[in-house]
Design a protein around this motif. Structure first.
Motif, PDB file in Angstrom:
ATOM      1  N   ASN A   6       0.890  -1.020   0.138  1.00 51.42           N
ATOM      2  CA  ASN A   6       0.208  -0.458   0.460  1.00 51.42           C
ATOM      3  C   ASN A   6       0.962   1.426  -0.032  1.00 51.42           C
ATOM      4  O   ASN A   6       1.813   0.800   0.221  1.00 51.42           O
ATOM      5  N   PRO A   7       0.370   2.059  -0.220  1.00 52.13           N
ATOM      6  CA  PRO A   7       1.657   3.376  -0.046  1.00 52.13           C
ATOM      7  C   PRO A   7       1.555   3.657   0.499  1.00 52.13           C
ATOM      8  O   PRO A   7       3.147   4.267   0.694  1.00 52.13           O
ATOM      9  N   SER A   8       1.295   3.744   2.046  1.00 50.67           N
ATOM     10  CA  SER A   8       2.609   3.467   3.460  1.00 50.67           C
ATOM     11  C   SER A   8       3.543   2.374   3.021  1.00 50.67           C
ATOM     12  O   SER A   8       4.918   2.855   3.544  1.00 50.67           O
ATOM     13  N   GLU A   9       3.331   1.730   2.896  1.00 56.68           N
ATOM     14  CA  GLU A   9       3.913   1.109   2.841  1.00 56.68           C
ATOM     15  C   GLU A   9       5.538   1.060   1.913  1.00 56.68           C
ATOM     16  O   GLU A   9       6.909   0.567   1.868  1.00 56.68           O
ATOM     17  N   LEU A  10       4.903   1.750   0.665  1.00 61.88           N
ATOM     18  CA  LEU A  10       6.097   1.749  -0.431  1.00 61.88           C
ATOM     19  C   LEU A  10       6.868   3.348   0.328  1.00 61.88           C
ATOM     20  O   LEU A  10       7.911   3.216  -0.328  1.00 61.88           O
ATOM     21  N   LYS A  11       5.970   3.739   1.122  1.00 61.62           N
ATOM     22  CA  LYS A  11       7.285   5.130   1.776  1.00 61.62           C
ATOM     23  C   LYS A  11       7.956   4.255   3.318  1.00 61.62           C
ATOM     24  O   LYS A  11       9.581   5.114   2.351  1.00 61.62           O
ATOM     25  N   VAL A  12       7.603   3.551   3.198  1.00 65.49           N
ATOM     26  CA  VAL A  12       8.799   2.831   3.325  1.00 65.49           C
ATOM     27  C   VAL A  12      10.280   2.306   2.773  1.00 65.49           C
ATOM     28  O   VAL A  12      11.267   1.914   2.801  1.00 65.49           O
ATOM     29  N   MET A  13      10.069   1.556   2.306  1.00 67.43           N
ATOM     30  CA  MET A  13      10.801   0.789   1.113  1.00 67.43           C
ATOM     31  C   MET A  13      11.142   2.084   0.097  1.00 67.43           C
ATOM     32  O   MET A  13      12.270   1.005   0.162  1.00 67.43           O
ATOM     33  N   GLU A  14      10.823   3.090   0.006  1.00 75.09           N
ATOM     34  CA  GLU A  14      11.541   3.909  -0.492  1.00 75.09           C
ATOM     35  C   GLU A  14      12.827   4.329   0.186  1.00 75.09           C
ATOM     36  O   GLU A  14      14.141   4.865  -0.119  1.00 75.09           O
ATOM     37  N   GLU A  21      20.298  -0.938   3.135  1.00 78.10           N
ATOM     38  CA  GLU A  21      19.342  -2.076   4.411  1.00 78.10           C
ATOM     39  C   GLU A  21      20.148  -0.915   5.511  1.00 78.10           C
ATOM     40  O   GLU A  21      21.084  -0.289   5.342  1.00 78.10           O
ATOM     41  N   GLN A  22      19.788  -1.365   6.709  1.00 79.58           N
ATOM     42  CA  GLN A  22      19.701  -0.077   7.687  1.00 79.58           C
ATOM     43  C   GLN A  22      18.945  -0.772   8.964  1.00 79.58           C
ATOM     44  O   GLN A  22      17.910  -1.198   9.042  1.00 79.58           O
ATOM     45  N   PRO A  23      18.998   0.262  10.225  1.00 79.61           N
ATOM     46  CA  PRO A  23      17.830  -0.372  11.473  1.00 79.61           C
ATOM     47  C   PRO A  23      16.512   0.380  11.203  1.00 79.61           C
ATOM     48  O   PRO A  23      16.690   1.519  11.096  1.00 79.61           O
ATOM     49  N   ALA A  24      15.926  -0.277  11.511  1.00 82.02           N
ATOM     50  CA  ALA A  24      14.436  -0.021  11.732  1.00 82.02           C
ATOM     51  C   ALA A  24      14.261   1.952  12.380  1.00 82.02           C
ATOM     52  O   ALA A  24      13.583   2.139  12.035  1.00 82.02           O
ATOM     53  N   ARG A  25      15.312   1.565  13.886  1.00 78.48           N
ATOM     54  CA  ARG A  25      14.569   3.058  14.458  1.00 78.48           C
ATOM     55  C   ARG A  25      15.261   3.885  13.666  1.00 78.48           C
ATOM     56  O   ARG A  25      14.769   5.205  13.275  1.00 78.48           O
ATOM     57  N   GLN A  26      15.836   3.955  12.349  1.00 78.99           N
ATOM     58  CA  GLN A  26      16.827   5.011  12.006  1.00 78.99           C
ATOM     59  C   GLN A  26      15.672   5.429   9.826  1.00 78.99           C
ATOM     60  O   GLN A  26      15.371   6.264   9.902  1.00 78.99           O
ATOM     61  N   ILE A  27      15.018   4.199  10.262  1.00 76.85           N
ATOM     62  CA  ILE A  27      14.118   4.433   8.838  1.00 76.85           C
ATOM     63  C   ILE A  27      13.288   5.267   9.680  1.00 76.85           C
ATOM     64  O   ILE A  27      12.340   5.683   8.846  1.00 76.85           O
ATOM     65  N   THR A  58      16.995  -8.985  10.169  1.00 80.52           N
ATOM     66  CA  THR A  58      18.190  -8.875  10.580  1.00 80.52           C
ATOM     67  C   THR A  58      18.184  -8.852  11.986  1.00 80.52           C
ATOM     68  O   THR A  58      18.330  -7.445  12.324  1.00 80.52           O
ATOM     69  N   GLU A  59      18.817  -9.515  13.044  1.00 78.59           N
ATOM     70  CA  GLU A  59      19.741  -8.865  14.077  1.00 78.59           C
ATOM     71  C   GLU A  59      20.809  -8.848  14.203  1.00 78.59           C
ATOM     72  O   GLU A  59      21.583  -9.893  12.977  1.00 78.59           O
ATOM     73  N   PRO A  60      21.775  -8.509  15.094  1.00 81.81           N
ATOM     74  CA  PRO A  60      21.184  -7.123  15.947  1.00 81.81           C
ATOM     75  C   PRO A  60      20.694  -5.463  15.875  1.00 81.81           C
ATOM     76  O   PRO A  60      20.780  -6.087  14.545  1.00 81.81           O
ATOM     77  N   HIS A  61      20.052  -4.952  16.516  1.00 77.35           N
ATOM     78  CA  HIS A  61      19.876  -4.523  16.173  1.00 77.35           C
ATOM     79  C   HIS A  61      18.422  -3.864  14.750  1.00 77.35           C
ATOM     80  O   HIS A  61      17.920  -2.973  14.728  1.00 77.35           O
ATOM     81  N   PHE A  62      18.516  -4.824  14.805  1.00 78.75           N
ATOM     82  CA  PHE A  62      16.623  -4.644  13.935  1.00 78.75           C
ATOM     83  C   PHE A  62      17.048  -4.044  12.655  1.00 78.75           C
ATOM     84  O   PHE A  62      16.362  -3.502  11.929  1.00 78.75           O
ATOM     85  N   MET A  63      17.739  -4.544  11.821  1.00 78.28           N
ATOM     86  CA  MET A  63      18.524  -4.512  10.801  1.00 78.28           C
ATOM     87  C   MET A  63      17.089  -4.805   8.783  1.00 78.28           C
ATOM     88  O   MET A  63      16.782  -5.718   9.229  1.00 78.28           O
ATOM     89  N   CYS A  64      17.229  -3.854   8.075  1.00 74.11           N
ATOM     90  CA  CYS A  64      15.978  -3.967   7.532  1.00 74.11           C
ATOM     91  C   CYS A  64      16.767  -4.185   6.253  1.00 74.11           C
ATOM     92  O   CYS A  64      17.395  -3.359   5.888  1.00 74.11           O
ATOM     93  N   ARG A  65      16.265  -5.016   5.040  1.00 75.51           N
ATOM     94  CA  ARG A  65      17.253  -4.796   3.741  1.00 75.51           C
ATOM     95  C   ARG A  65      15.451  -5.570   2.866  1.00 75.51           C
ATOM     96  O   ARG A  65      15.014  -6.015   2.775  1.00 75.51           O
ATOM     97  N   ALA A  66      16.026  -4.371   1.805  1.00 77.73           N
ATOM     98  CA  ALA A  66      14.407  -4.581   0.929  1.00 77.73           C
ATOM     99  C   ALA A  66      14.966  -5.950   0.269  1.00 77.73           C
ATOM    100  O   ALA A  66      15.987  -6.356  -0.605  1.00 77.73           O
TER     101      ALA A  66
END
Length: 119
Positions: A6-14, A21-27, A58-66
């Protein structure tokens, strides 16, 4: 990817497509700065993207990758748009885009080059 974003999820993807790749906190910090979102809103959206197979955590730090590229999402969204609004006809889409006043001469020149490259 399991479901359409959805459009809000696309903001996260952008944010992930731009910054890698970055921590969820940074996003969350980025989207709070850009859109004024609460961090919990961003975390919820990240979880939805994970559930849909668009993001890996992935851990540590709730790292997120597209897990899906921007081009793949654009292609899917474009195909859906063409099917939904133009009966699957790309030429109808282009006719709508090329209506008078929609494009400047530079954009028209770029489109001509793109069409020439396809032939």
């Amino acid at each position: 990817m399991e479901n359409k974003l959805n459009p809000s999820e696309l903001k996260v993807m952008e944010v992930l497509w731009r910054g890698g790749e970055q921590p969820a906190r940074q996003i969350a910090e980025t989207l709070t700065g850009q859109l004024g979102w609460n961090a919990n809103t961003t975390y919820t959206l990240i979880k939805r993207c994970i559930k849909k197979g668009a993001v890996e955590r992935t851990e540590p730090h709730f790292m997120c990758r597209a897990l899906v590229g921007k081009e793949a999402v654009q292609a899917s969204e474009t195909a859906e748009l063409v099917d939904k609004l133009y009966d699957g006809s790309v030429d109808k889409l282009f006719a709508a885009l090329l209506s008078p006043g929609r494009l400047d001469s530079e954009q028209i020149a770029r489109l001509r080059r793109m069409v020439d490259e396809l032939e």
